[in-house]
Design an enzyme around this catalytic site. Sequence first.
Site, short mmCIF file in Angstrom:
data_model
loop_
_atom_site.label_atom_id
_atom_site.label_comp_id
_atom_site.label_asym_id
_atom_site.label_seq_id
_atom_site.Cartn_x
_atom_site.Cartn_y
_atom_site.Cartn_z
N ASN A 1 0.88 -1.16 0.00
CA ASN A 1 0.00 0.00 0.00
C ASN A 1 0.92 1.22 0.00
O ASN A 1 1.36 1.68 1.05
CB ASN A 1 -0.88 -0.09 1.26
CG ASN A 1 -1.80 1.09 1.43
OD1 ASN A 1 -1.68 2.10 0.76
ND2 ASN A 1 -2.71 0.96 2.38
N ARG B 1 -2.79 -1.80 -3.19
CA ARG B 1 -3.81 -0.77 -3.15
C ARG B 1 -3.51 0.20 -4.30
O ARG B 1 -2.42 0.73 -4.40
CB ARG B 1 -3.75 -0.02 -1.83
CG ARG B 1 -4.71 1.13 -1.78
CD ARG B 1 -4.64 1.79 -0.42
NE ARG B 1 -5.50 2.94 -0.33
CZ ARG B 1 -5.22 4.01 0.39
NH1 ARG B 1 -4.07 4.06 1.06
NH2 ARG B 1 -6.05 5.00 0.46
N ARG C 1 -5.17 18.56 4.16
CA ARG C 1 -5.99 18.87 2.97
C ARG C 1 -7.21 19.69 3.37
O ARG C 1 -7.73 19.53 4.47
CB ARG C 1 -6.45 17.57 2.29
CG ARG C 1 -5.33 16.87 1.56
CD ARG C 1 -5.78 15.55 0.99
NE ARG C 1 -5.16 14.44 1.70
CZ ARG C 1 -5.55 13.16 1.61
NH1 ARG C 1 -6.57 12.85 0.84
NH2 ARG C 1 -4.93 12.23 2.29
N GLU D 1 -7.37 -2.07 5.90
CA GLU D 1 -7.32 -2.09 4.43
C GLU D 1 -6.45 -3.25 3.93
O GLU D 1 -6.74 -3.87 2.91
CB GLU D 1 -6.78 -0.76 3.90
CG GLU D 1 -7.78 0.38 4.08
CD GLU D 1 -7.14 1.75 4.11
OE1 GLU D 1 -6.08 1.91 4.76
OE2 GLU D 1 -7.69 2.66 3.50
N HIS E 1 -11.19 5.82 -0.21
CA HIS E 1 -11.23 5.01 1.03
C HIS E 1 -12.11 3.77 0.87
O HIS E 1 -12.62 3.23 1.85
CB HIS E 1 -11.76 5.85 2.24
CG HIS E 1 -10.80 6.87 2.73
ND1 HIS E 1 -11.19 8.11 3.17
CD2 HIS E 1 -9.45 6.82 2.88
CE1 HIS E 1 -10.11 8.80 3.55
NE2 HIS E 1 -9.06 8.03 3.39
#
Length: 392
Positions: free
Chosen positions: A7, A86, A234, A375, A174
Site C-alpha cells: 500500500n 492498493r 488537505r 485495508e 477510502h
Amino acid sequence: MSLLTLNAGSSSLKFSVYDRTASEERLRGHVDGVGPDMRLSVSMAGRPSQERALPGGARSHADALASALEVIAEAAGETVHAIGHRVVHGGPDYAEPILLDAEIEAHLRDYIPLAPLHQPHNLAGVDAARAAFPDAPQVACFDTAFHRTHPWVNDTFALPRKYFDRGVRRYGFHGLSYEYLAQRLAQLDPEAAKGRAIIAHLGNGASMCALRGGVSVGASMGFSALDGLPMGTRCGQLDPGVILHMLDHDGLDSRQITELLYKQSGLLALSQISSDMRTLQQSADPKAAEAIEYFVFRCRRELAAMTAILEGLDAVVFSGGIGENSAYVRERIGSGFGYLGFGVDAERNAAANGDASLISPQGAAVRAWAIRTDEECMIARHTAELVGLANP
Ligand code: ADP
C-alpha cells in the site's frame, strides 16, 4: 507460501505478509515520513512493532520500496503466491479488483492526472514487486471500486456533460476501508447493517460514506481526495472561486495551489501547530481548539446531509486513527443529533478501544460503533480470492 500486500502512499508505505489463504497475518510493516525523516517499523504476527534501521542514505520512495521488499522477502519464505496492491484510482471502469497485465497497467497510468500524489507511487509499487517476485501474479485493489454503485446524481458535477463523459466526476475514495467496515458491521450488527448506515473514516485523510444495505450510495470525497471533510493537511470542500482568486490575485500556479491544498491546509493550516489530531487535543492553544471545532462542524454537516439522502439512519461507524481513538471527537460529532435518535453514550464511548465497540446508549434507535479498519486485510482477501487461493 505467502501472500503479500503493498500500500504505497504519497509519504508512507504499508505492507504485510499473510498465509496463502489470507486468513493469518504473519507480518505487518510501515515506512513513515518518506523523505529526510524516513522510519521503518515492523511487527510480527500481532506483536508490538519495532523500528528497524534503514540503509544509509535511504529516503526516496524507491528506497522505501526496496527496504520494504527486503523485509517482505525475509518473512515470505520460499514461495510468494500473489501480491495485492492498493491502487487509489480505478477510474470509471474498474468496479472490482483485477489481475494486472501490461495493458491494464497502461490504462491505470492514464489515471495518474486524476490522483497525482498517489497513483504513480501505487504503480511504482507494482513495478518493484514484479521485479522482486517476477513469477507472482499482481492484483490491483481500487479505492474507488466500492463506490461504483452510486447513483448518477451523486457522481456528476453541474458542468458541461463532456466533462463527466471524459471522467471528470465524483469517484469517492477510502473504498477498501469502507468495504472492510461494511463487512465487519454485517458481522457485529447484522440488522443495523441491512439498513441505512454512515461510515466515517477519520484519519489523516478523512471521508464519509453513506450505505444502504451495505452498498455505497454516496461519499464525501469527490473527483480528487481533496473534497468533503477537512483533513490533516488537505482543505476539504472549497468554493472553486477561491482557486480562481489564488490564480488571478495571488498569481499562484497550479503546482503551488496543489501543494497548498494537499499539504498546507486542513488542521495544520487552521491550528498553525500540527496536522495531528492527538497533538491538537493536547494543546492549550485556542487555534488548536478552533481547528478541531472546524473539523467537528464539517463532520456533523456531512453526516446530517447524508441522513437526508438515506432518508433516515440506522447505524454510524467511526473509524480511522481519529475515529478509532479519539473519544472526544466522537462525542463532539455525536452530540445534538437527538432528533435522529443518534447519540454517543459517555461511558461506553470513553471505554471503547480495540477492535470494535458499541458506543450508542442502550436502546438507542441508531446503533453507533467504533471499529478498527484494516485495508491490508481487505487487499489480502481480494487477492487470495482472485488468484483462487481463498478457503472455500
Ligand atoms: P492515515 O490516514 O495516514 O492512515 P490514520 O488513520 O493513522 O492516518 O490517522 C491518523 C490520525 O489519527 C492523526 O491525526 C492522529 O493524531 C489521530 N489519532 C491517533 N490516535 C489518536 C488518539 N488517541 N487521539 C486522537 N487522535 C488520534
